[in-house]
Scaffold this motif. Structure first.
Motif, PDB file in Angstrom:
ATOM      1  N   ILE A 128       0.845  -1.204   0.000  1.00  0.00           N
ATOM      2  CA  ILE A 128       0.000   0.000   0.000  1.00  0.00           C
ATOM      3  C   ILE A 128       0.878   1.252   0.000  1.00  0.00           C
ATOM      4  O   ILE A 128       0.572   2.236  -0.689  1.00  0.00           O
ATOM      5  N   SER A 129       1.979   1.215   0.744  1.00  0.00           N
ATOM      6  CA  SER A 129       2.889   2.373   0.766  1.00  0.00           C
ATOM      7  C   SER A 129       3.486   2.616  -0.623  1.00  0.00           C
ATOM      8  O   SER A 129       3.701   3.763  -1.025  1.00  0.00           O
ATOM      9  N   TYR A 130       3.744   1.548  -1.383  1.00  0.00           N
ATOM     10  CA  TYR A 130       4.248   1.707  -2.750  1.00  0.00           C
ATOM     11  C   TYR A 130       3.225   2.428  -3.624  1.00  0.00           C
ATOM     12  O   TYR A 130       3.583   3.293  -4.445  1.00  0.00           O
ATOM     13  N   ILE A 131       1.954   2.078  -3.451  1.00  0.00           N
ATOM     14  CA  ILE A 131       0.887   2.717  -4.229  1.00  0.00           C
ATOM     15  C   ILE A 131       0.790   4.202  -3.892  1.00  0.00           C
ATOM     16  O   ILE A 131       0.693   5.057  -4.776  1.00  0.00           O
ATOM     17  N   VAL A 132       0.843   4.501  -2.595  1.00  0.00           N
ATOM     18  CA  VAL A 132       0.761   5.906  -2.152  1.00  0.00           C
ATOM     19  C   VAL A 132       1.929   6.716  -2.706  1.00  0.00           C
ATOM     20  O   VAL A 132       1.756   7.831  -3.207  1.00  0.00           O
ATOM     21  N   LEU A 133       3.136   6.149  -2.654  1.00  0.00           N
ATOM     22  CA  LEU A 133       4.316   6.850  -3.165  1.00  0.00           C
ATOM     23  C   LEU A 133       4.264   7.015  -4.678  1.00  0.00           C
ATOM     24  O   LEU A 133       4.705   8.039  -5.215  1.00  0.00           O
ATOM     25  N   ALA A 134       3.719   6.016  -5.367  1.00  0.00           N
ATOM     26  CA  ALA A 134       3.607   6.106  -6.828  1.00  0.00           C
ATOM     27  C   ALA A 134       2.616   7.193  -7.228  1.00  0.00           C
ATOM     28  O   ALA A 134       2.852   7.943  -8.187  1.00  0.00           O
ATOM     29  N   ILE A 135       1.503   7.290  -6.495  1.00  0.00           N
ATOM     30  CA  ILE A 135       0.485   8.281  -6.825  1.00  0.00           C
ATOM     31  C   ILE A 135       0.931   9.688  -6.455  1.00  0.00           C
ATOM     32  O   ILE A 135       0.783  10.636  -7.230  1.00  0.00           O
ATOM     33  N   SER A 136       1.501   9.836  -5.255  1.00  0.00           N
ATOM     34  CA  SER A 136       1.824  11.173  -4.746  1.00  0.00           C
ATOM     35  C   SER A 136       3.152  11.716  -5.258  1.00  0.00           C
ATOM     36  O   SER A 136       3.277  12.907  -5.548  1.00  0.00           O
ATOM     37  N   LEU A 137       4.165  10.833  -5.392  1.00  0.00           N
ATOM     38  CA  LEU A 137       5.506  11.295  -5.755  1.00  0.00           C
ATOM     39  C   LEU A 137       6.061  10.639  -7.018  1.00  0.00           C
ATOM     40  O   LEU A 137       7.189  10.941  -7.418  1.00  0.00           O
ATOM     41  N   ASP A 138       5.288   9.751  -7.622  1.00  0.00           N
ATOM     42  CA  ASP A 138       5.719   9.036  -8.824  1.00  0.00           C
ATOM     43  C   ASP A 138       7.035   8.287  -8.588  1.00  0.00           C
ATOM     44  O   ASP A 138       7.932   8.291  -9.437  1.00  0.00           O
ATOM     45  N   LEU A 139       7.131   7.628  -7.433  1.00  0.00           N
ATOM     46  CA  LEU A 139       8.339   6.889  -7.085  1.00  0.00           C
ATOM     47  C   LEU A 139       8.152   5.391  -7.312  1.00  0.00           C
ATOM     48  O   LEU A 139       7.116   4.833  -6.943  1.00  0.00           O
ATOM     49  N   PRO A 140       9.134   4.719  -7.910  1.00  0.00           N
ATOM     50  CA  PRO A 140       9.075   3.254  -8.008  1.00  0.00           C
ATOM     51  C   PRO A 140       9.339   2.637  -6.636  1.00  0.00           C
ATOM     52  O   PRO A 140       9.852   3.297  -5.730  1.00  0.00           O
ATOM     53  N   TRP A 141       9.035   1.359  -6.493  1.00  0.00           N
ATOM     54  CA  TRP A 141       9.120   0.713  -5.181  1.00  0.00           C
ATOM     55  C   TRP A 141      10.525   0.765  -4.579  1.00  0.00           C
ATOM     56  O   TRP A 141      10.678   0.929  -3.368  1.00  0.00           O
ATOM     57  N   TYR A 142      11.548   0.650  -5.426  1.00  0.00           N
ATOM     58  CA  TYR A 142      12.916   0.617  -4.905  1.00  0.00           C
ATOM     59  C   TYR A 142      13.430   1.997  -4.491  1.00  0.00           C
ATOM     60  O   TYR A 142      14.527   2.121  -3.945  1.00  0.00           O
ATOM     61  N   SER A 143      12.642   3.036  -4.745  1.00  0.00           N
ATOM     62  CA  SER A 143      13.008   4.391  -4.312  1.00  0.00           C
ATOM     63  C   SER A 143      12.221   4.833  -3.082  1.00  0.00           C
ATOM     64  O   SER A 143      12.218   6.005  -2.727  1.00  0.00           O
ATOM     65  N   SER A 144      11.562   3.892  -2.429  1.00  0.00           N
ATOM     66  CA  SER A 144      10.803   4.215  -1.227  1.00  0.00           C
ATOM     67  C   SER A 144      11.728   4.779  -0.152  1.00  0.00           C
ATOM     68  O   SER A 144      12.783   4.207   0.143  1.00  0.00           O
ATOM     69  N   PRO A 145      11.357   5.904   0.471  1.00  0.00           N
ATOM     70  CA  PRO A 145      12.178   6.461   1.557  1.00  0.00           C
ATOM     71  C   PRO A 145      12.173   5.583   2.797  1.00  0.00           C
ATOM     72  O   PRO A 145      12.952   5.826   3.721  1.00  0.00           O
ATOM     73  N   LEU A 146      11.323   4.563   2.821  1.00  0.00           N
ATOM     74  CA  LEU A 146      11.262   3.634   3.946  1.00  0.00           C
ATOM     75  C   LEU A 146      12.182   2.431   3.738  1.00  0.00           C
ATOM     76  O   LEU A 146      12.173   1.494   4.535  1.00  0.00           O
ATOM     77  N   SER A 147      12.977   2.470   2.658  1.00  0.00           N
ATOM     78  CA  SER A 147      13.901   1.378   2.365  1.00  0.00           C
ATOM     79  C   SER A 147      15.308   1.929   2.173  1.00  0.00           C
ATOM     80  O   SER A 147      15.538   3.138   2.216  1.00  0.00           O
TER      81      SER A 147
END
Length: 221
Positions: A128-147
């Motif tokens: 779900i956090s990946y979806i939120v980041l993709a929608i809000s910041l257009d970030l791929p999963w490997y660019s999550s600030p939580l990783s």
């Protein structure tokens, strides 16, 4: 006879009590439907991520070359692929690590599946956090600030290493901590071998995820 009832929220927020009851239990109740709903939630989350285009960065240039009708058809196939992936993701996570841990125990296999079911909910939160980041910041999963993926992109340009570091997140650490707390009650292993076993299982998972991410499926189209 002591009976354990699978309760995801209790397992997440009161793990000491939940895992103690699991260790002492002689029978399990109400777990089939709850695991079914976990897999259903996984299917919905993965399908939603496919619908908004999460993970389709490599496909986007190819999709845009087709007519609107073909585009929608290919997009539909991508969503179906995400749905199938959700079932594989949930099924593999519930069963394979449980099998690895069960080999070192005299307890019943289903107890390890119960632990994995609780932990699966954490990984769904990560999705779900990946979806939120993709929608809000257009970030791929490997660019999550939580990783560690963000740090990895500063350290190297090697895709595999970036994906590997991106697989290591706060959610994965949460999973490992809870996994340790649950397994220490039902596995007859000293602390260090148990930590090493848990880390090894997750390392294999991270390496596999990174290898799949590196493989360019677009070349097959």
């Amino acid at each position: 006879m002591l009976i354990y009832e699978l309760n995801i929220f209790k397992g997440l927020f009161h793990p000491k009590q939940s895992f103690y009851q699991l260790a002492k239990a002689e029978a399990m109740e109400r777990w089939r439907w709850r695991i079914f709903f976990l897999l259903l939630a996984s299917a919905v989350i993965f399908s939603l991520s496919g619908w908004i285009g999460t993970g389709s960065q490599a496909l986007s240039p190819i999709l845009l070359r087709h007519s609107p009708t073909e585009y929608e058809s290919l997009r539909g196939l991508f969503i179906i692929g995400r749905f199938i992936l959700s079932l594989l993701f949930g099924g593999v996570f519930l069963t394979l690590p449980a099998l690895c841990f069960w080999l070192f125990s005299e307890e019943t296999y289903i107890k390890f599946v119960m632990i994995q079911a609780i932990l699966l909910s954490i990984l769904l939160l990560e999705q779900i956090s990946y979806i939120v980041l993709a929608i809000s910041l257009d970030l791929p999963w490997y660019s999550s600030p939580l990783s560690l993926g963000v740090i990895g992109q500063y350290l190297t340009s090697h895709k595999y290493l970036i994906y590997l570091l991106g697989s290591i997140s706060i959610f994965k650490i949460w999973v490992m901590v809870l996994q340790y707390r649950g397994l220490k009650r039902i596995l007859l292993l000293p602390r260090f071998p148990l930590v090493l076993l848990i880390f090894s299982v997750h390392l294999i998972s991270w390496c596999s995820t990174s290898a799949i991410a590196v493989f360019n499926f677009v070349d097959l189209l």
